[in-house]
Motif scaffolding. Sequence first.
Motif, mmCIF file in Angstrom:
data_model
loop_
_atom_site.group_PDB
_atom_site.id
_atom_site.type_symbol
_atom_site.label_atom_id
_atom_site.label_comp_id
_atom_site.label_asym_id
_atom_site.label_seq_id
_atom_site.Cartn_x
_atom_site.Cartn_y
_atom_site.Cartn_z
ATOM 1 N N UNK A 459 0.773 -1.360 0.143
ATOM 2 C CA UNK A 459 -0.035 -0.085 0.128
ATOM 3 C C UNK A 459 0.860 1.288 0.097
ATOM 4 N N UNK A 460 1.740 1.220 -1.077
ATOM 5 C CA UNK A 460 2.474 2.256 -1.247
ATOM 6 C C UNK A 460 2.910 2.753 -2.590
ATOM 7 N N UNK A 461 3.837 2.258 -3.167
ATOM 8 C CA UNK A 461 4.147 2.412 -4.745
ATOM 9 C C UNK A 461 4.091 4.045 -5.329
ATOM 10 N N UNK A 462 4.844 4.495 -4.335
ATOM 11 C CA UNK A 462 4.950 6.232 -4.375
ATOM 12 C C UNK A 462 6.119 6.527 -5.119
ATOM 13 N N UNK A 463 6.335 7.567 -5.636
ATOM 14 C CA UNK A 463 7.651 8.101 -6.214
ATOM 15 C C UNK A 463 8.645 8.712 -5.096
ATOM 16 N N UNK A 464 9.162 7.796 -4.333
ATOM 17 C CA UNK A 464 9.940 8.364 -3.565
ATOM 18 C C UNK A 464 11.281 9.035 -4.139
ATOM 19 N N UNK A 465 11.592 10.110 -3.781
ATOM 20 C CA UNK A 465 12.607 10.812 -4.250
ATOM 21 C C UNK A 465 13.943 10.467 -3.950
ATOM 22 N N UNK A 466 14.246 10.048 -2.775
ATOM 23 C CA UNK A 466 15.521 9.442 -2.421
ATOM 24 C C UNK A 466 15.829 8.137 -3.087
ATOM 25 N N UNK A 467 14.916 7.328 -3.472
ATOM 26 C CA UNK A 467 15.276 6.258 -4.077
ATOM 27 C C UNK A 467 16.003 6.433 -5.367
ATOM 28 N N UNK A 468 15.103 7.250 -6.410
ATOM 29 C CA UNK A 468 15.533 7.605 -7.546
ATOM 30 C C UNK A 468 16.934 8.512 -7.684
ATOM 31 N N UNK A 469 16.994 9.347 -6.781
ATOM 32 C CA UNK A 469 18.393 10.226 -6.409
ATOM 33 C C UNK A 469 19.578 9.042 -6.454
ATOM 34 N N UNK A 470 19.322 7.940 -5.905
ATOM 35 C CA UNK A 470 20.352 7.009 -5.701
ATOM 36 C C UNK A 470 20.417 6.072 -6.945
ATOM 37 N N UNK A 471 19.364 5.834 -7.425
ATOM 38 C CA UNK A 471 19.501 4.796 -8.714
ATOM 39 C C UNK A 471 19.448 5.397 -9.807
ATOM 40 N N UNK A 472 19.300 6.548 -10.069
ATOM 41 C CA UNK A 472 19.334 7.425 -11.371
ATOM 42 C C UNK A 472 20.550 6.833 -12.115
ATOM 43 N N UNK A 473 21.646 6.888 -11.844
ATOM 44 C CA UNK A 473 22.797 6.594 -12.750
ATOM 45 C C UNK A 473 22.587 5.103 -13.306
ATOM 46 N N UNK A 474 22.420 4.274 -12.516
ATOM 47 C CA UNK A 474 22.143 2.747 -13.059
ATOM 48 C C UNK A 474 20.995 2.745 -13.802
ATOM 49 N N UNK A 475 19.968 3.382 -13.704
ATOM 50 C CA UNK A 475 18.656 3.530 -14.451
ATOM 51 C C UNK A 475 19.105 3.804 -16.077
ATOM 52 N N UNK A 476 19.879 4.991 -16.014
ATOM 53 C CA UNK A 476 20.290 5.672 -17.049
ATOM 54 C C UNK A 476 21.278 4.712 -18.019
#
Length: 935
Positions: A459-476
Amino acid sequence: MSTVVTPPRLEHGDSQAGNVASARPRLSWRTTTDQDGWHQLAAEISLTGPDGHGQVVAVDGDASVLVDWPFEDLNPRQRGEVRVRVRDDAGWSDWSAATSFTAAFLGEGEWAAEFIGLPEPQHQGHPFLARLEFEVRDGLSRATWYATAHGTYQASFNGTDVDDQILKPGWTPYEFRLVHETTDVTSLLSPGKNAVALSVTGGWYTENFGFQGHAGPVYGEQPTVAGQLLLEYADGSTEWLVTGGHWRVTGESPWVAAGIYLGEDYDARLEQPGWDRAGFDDSGWGDAQLGSAGVLPGARTSPEVRVTQLLEVAEVLTSPSGKLVLDFGQNLVGRLRIRVSGEAGSTVTLRHAEVLENGELGVRPLRSARATDNFTLAGSGTEEYAPTFTFHGFRFAEITGWPGEFDPGAVTAEVIHSDMRRTGWFDSSHELLNRLHENVVWGMRGNFLYLPTDCPQRDERMGWTGDIQIFGPTASFLYDCDGFLASWLEDVWHEQQAAGGGVAFVVPDVLRSGDVPAAAWGDVATVLPTVLHERFGDLGVVERQYPSMKAWTDLLLGLAGDRYLWEGGFQFGDWVDPDSPPENPAKAKTDPDIVASAFLYRSTDLLSRAAELLGDHEDADHYSALAEKVRQAWLAEYTTPAGRIVSDAQTAYALAIEFGIAEGELAAVLGRRLAELARRDGYRISTGFVGTPLVNDALTRTGHVEPAARMLLQTECPSWLYSVGMGATTVWERWDSLLPDGSINPGEMTSFNHYALGSVADWMHRVVAGLAPAEPGYKKVRIAPTPLPGLHHARARHEGPYGTIEAGWRREGSTVTVEATVPPNSTAVVELPDRAPFEVGSGTHIWQFEAPGTDSPATPITLLTTLADIIDDAEAHAELLAAWDRVDPVLGADFRARTRWIQSQTLSAAFSIVSPVVADKVMGQLEDFNASREA
């Protein structure tokens, strides 16, 4: 020589429909050639309209990535084709194949649709159907459908869905930004009577968000939908059909209930055959209720969400309670499609979970999310069902109520996510490491669904800003996610402006957290635009987000004041540090003030660099000076003259090294201490969300390759490979989301699909394989492989903006062979350990260097052997732990947990609180090993 230009790609275009969302879409193209060291000297871009007339514009130089639109602004619905050809020393290439496009945006004042809904809904998020019949005259040349919703919807014309997208229009901050879809529906219409039909549910708009039993709707309690159809005729006449009060609606639909967390209840007996076609009797329906007007919607700039893969049942299980459970062999995000026949009114129930616990579905981590679909049969033969308005995170599915004998071939898992292009791969000689990388990929797929979410199941599935700040280079590296993340960053800025410059914990900000600044979470405002520029060459996103970057940094500098330190206040800190208790994931070894002030420096420094990129030298100098004051304040406050940090923990040292707070000899001293801590902790991970992306980089940057390798390849908990050894197929939220005994972590918060801790993959790409950008967009590539002890080979491949880039190495004896491929129109700087850095042009290159082993002398283990010497001898360390396991696994686990592998302590001292009888047994288990060492 052969030179071929790929069809140009238009910025943020829809690869299936060819839609572009901007009047001036930037263009990118790649060149393939068998000529080494190839460079583009000029290019020509051709634009041709449907009438065959066109124009050609010349572009001097080597620009081929995100090139500004060189023609006049596009008009709404303008169609065309673009081609490119390039010139090198030998002359012009042939023209590329054409890329067709349609301008998907609306003209000024064209949006006229009203939001419509049910006049008397019976419950929150009541699903409804809407329809309208209309006439189409002869001579229709084109029909274009535009639609959006406060909720989720699907549209069809004359019984055929307009597209294969799922949960449109996705989730944005509805009060600030709406997205509309643009679809060419000409082929679905015919002269005479036609019908447009809409199925609508609440989706994210009516979902209950919140924690501690206080969840509730944030945006509204009922969904509404808005759409408009433009009919264009050959005689030049046009007609708009828009949603309004004259549309017919009903709440009597087969979608009895639907929700993101709930799942879907679908009763096929309530289907109304023909309701989506002309001639249907809708006299029992009512007129639509007009809803409140939303903000003016804009064309979609991010990829669509659709089914991207199908998985069959891997194994059929029977739970201890006798339930039928399906294992799909992969934790995924999506839905089940079933084919079933049975009596009318019988209901098949589909429950979802990521793991099993004691053989039953492990649903406790879902918290209040029901994650269940119910399909009630109409009794009309073989029926097919897949939920339309929800999604689930699962590997296992429990099925009850299946009529007759169950056939596993009747159930398929459909994988759903934003349909991005895969661009990154990694391979090595280590099977578990390769599986870890695949887990990272699957974690990204499941959590890139309209926005970068933290988890896809509870019951979350939200756009947590910290998670993508960390993962952005890998995702890219893994996917072409520039458009996806740039779109989400627009939402960050919308929410930020409403919060006075603060960045929310989640975007969209359903937690209303924008007025509580938190380090590493809010810093997504400065970090992520920087990453998109670095990895995709996208300076435009830096320009668009610069006000956001500046507002966040100014807010932090105001909080820091004359001390230039960000202290006190709420912080997540080094979230889910492995030593944090299950009930308090923020309780980490590194002081949150150290984390916060390090990110204050990071954001101020990145803002200065962004200003320089944009030519704002005044801002660049201003923030550069402030960043230096923050850096000096951090060093004065948190480091000792001996080169220790007051929080003597891995994350603190990694922050200082990787953010550039420590320089020169101080960085070297801190790197040595970091290596000592890694060894002291048994090369088990000791970092949470903040430190995990940084720790191995900090070790290798300061020359400590072997400790980094030992940490990467560690399989004991906590480690990256522990979860792999436990059967994980995605990355977990906690290092021990599943405990060694197979039980689920007792904490209230645990997820088995959470990409943040998979951010180590970026280091695997850049450092282990040695493939990194040296200039934005990989215009210049950095080839700098790091042969890790324990690996025989490693390789990475990336489909970069200029073409295919490959880098890797293979060890044979003491000889390491490095092979790299550099795409045309780019270069590479190569860094090998036996020579000075040098540059090469495009093509495939091979180099070799000698890397003699660093094996320490093989000596026996005695009570006088220091713990540091034991762990530095990987074979001896493994044998000692194995001896413990043979004597007493429980005491062995305790020994692992409490032992500090340091130089100043002997094995005898480590045995000081161990029963002499047990110690003697352990030493007895080492007799054969010691004898082999003495031979």
